[in-house]
Design an enzyme around this catalytic site. Sequence first.
Site, PDB file in Angstrom:
ATOM      1  N   SER A 148      35.200  32.919  40.288  1.00 48.26           N
ATOM      2  CA  SER A 148      34.355  33.403  39.198  1.00 48.26           C
ATOM      3  C   SER A 148      35.004  32.414  37.866  1.00 48.26           C
ATOM      4  CB  SER A 148      34.304  34.510  38.362  1.00 48.26           C
ATOM      5  OG  SER A 148      34.739  35.139  37.759  1.00 48.26           O
ATOM      6  N   LYS A 149      34.063  31.660  37.323  1.00 49.22           N
ATOM      7  CA  LYS A 149      34.492  31.300  35.910  1.00 49.22           C
ATOM      8  C   LYS A 149      34.849  31.651  34.684  1.00 49.22           C
ATOM      9  CE  LYS A 149      31.105  29.875  32.241  1.00 49.22           C
ATOM     10  NZ  LYS A 149      32.234  29.898  31.255  1.00 49.22           N
ATOM     11  N   ARG A 150      34.846  33.005  35.559  1.00 51.24           N
ATOM     12  CA  ARG A 150      35.049  34.174  34.154  1.00 51.24           C
ATOM     13  C   ARG A 150      36.634  34.179  34.792  1.00 51.24           C
ATOM     14  NH1 ARG A 150      31.778  38.361  34.356  1.00 51.24           N
ATOM     15  NH2 ARG A 150      30.026  37.728  33.204  1.00 51.24           N
TER      16      ARG A 150
END
Length: 512
Positions: free
Chosen positions: A265-267
């Site tokens: 994910s972007k996180r």
Amino acid sequence: MSDRPVRVRFAPSPTGPLHIGGVRTALYNYLFARQQGGTMILRIEDTDQNRFVPGAEEYIMEGLKWVGIHIDEGPREGGPHAPYRQSERKGMYAQYALDLVEKGLAYYAFDTAEDLEQMRKRLEAGGMQPQYDSVSRMSMTNGLTLPADEVQRRLDNGDDYVIRIKLPRKEEIRFHDIIRGWVVVHSGQLDDKVLLKSDGMPTYHLANVVDDYLMGISHVIRGEEWLPSAPLHVMLYRYLGWEDVMPQFAHLPLLLKPEGNGKLSKRDGDRLGFPVFPLEWKDPKTGEVSSGYRETGYFPQAVANMLALLGWHPSSNQEVFTMDELIQSFSLEKVSRSGAKFDVQKAFWFNHHYLLHTPVDEIYPLVLPKIQEAGYTADEAYAKSVIGLVREKVQFASQIVDAGYYFFEEPRGYNEEVVRKKWKPETNGLLQKLADTFNAMDSFGPAATEETFKAWCETAGIKPGELMQPLRVAVSGEPVGPPVFEMLALLGKDRVVRRLQHAAATIVASQA
Ligand code: GLU
């Protein structure tokens, strides 16, 4: 139908920046298309206007282009099946849903949001799957439960309705997936999904299948998250009478977090410091900026190469592939079923490789802004020689000026550890003498300096190895760097002599 022309599509929804997982899907489609002499299509699936994000479509096109994926037919390129944007095709879909209603394979449903909510609650309370299916549909307000004249009255009245597919109650739906083999799903587990929404727009499922059919798509190569939709799509092909031209499916494995648990994910990117998007993206609503591979300094070839190997295993141990080599070697059969862990060290490794093998002339424009930012003046030939020497030690072109700063200015200090460990009481005296010896040389190429240095060591009765580190640190300040004699030659005699003298004096002073 194996003799069909190969036509594949990448069909993103422009709801934000394209994730690198999406770039990999596009890449696999592209590699397959090129290898098979087929056609690569870009179709923008933008029927859901609520999720429309300005700039996302341009971003997708720009991102694909940057990685080296060429589109044959698409919104910009045009083609025999234009338009390639679903919002511009919206008039085409309803007829297919209506046709299915007529054949008894789909039905009007008039349920309100509250009706649906109640149905879900009721089923959940009874320990059943909360879905609109062959059982629950019989207690809802739809064309199967209402008398025909009531249905007509509601339609004439302009009441809100959707069209739902009517799935069989007990049937095995089976299809072959190139990557996963045979997939079997029981129709009882599936929802009677909405095909046409109350605003007259198709859902993803209807538009996707209709367009794949109309555009002559031979292979649907897409992410694993679409695997649960595939049985419904298979039923749609069957109901619409298109089964003999149904595309072959290939559902790609997920791109996983570096730790391997869950989707990348972007996180994860923010947490571990790597981009998950091809290009930098500025969120039009929040203004938040997410980093991109391009802006971080990755070569597009490195990104394509890295992505190709995240899920696909070539038959040999080869790791470095040009796009042409990827096209030749790629095969869907060798794509693994299990998720591919993202590995940031490998991303660095690929970029480093491309940094070493890209002509210096092409790297120079990437380095020049850093030279200017630092306020250095360096002529082009000199800067290119620095690039040639320093790139071995870094992963990105943008790190070259920092790593080799001493080619542009005087050393900012001398590595303390080397000074502590290698500086003996006589070292400065020896460096001073070495400066005199170098000063007497006529030409100052790498071979000549090395020869002179070694001969001088012999006369002075010292082992060359003992003075190598002090020599490097005296001239550059740094404990590691390019081969010493090449570094000396590039810096030039005057600078080297001056630095040796200065180091000898300074280091004595600092030890006093
Ligand atoms: N529009 C879907 C997406 O955003 C396409 C899925 C498919 O390729 O069928 O990924």
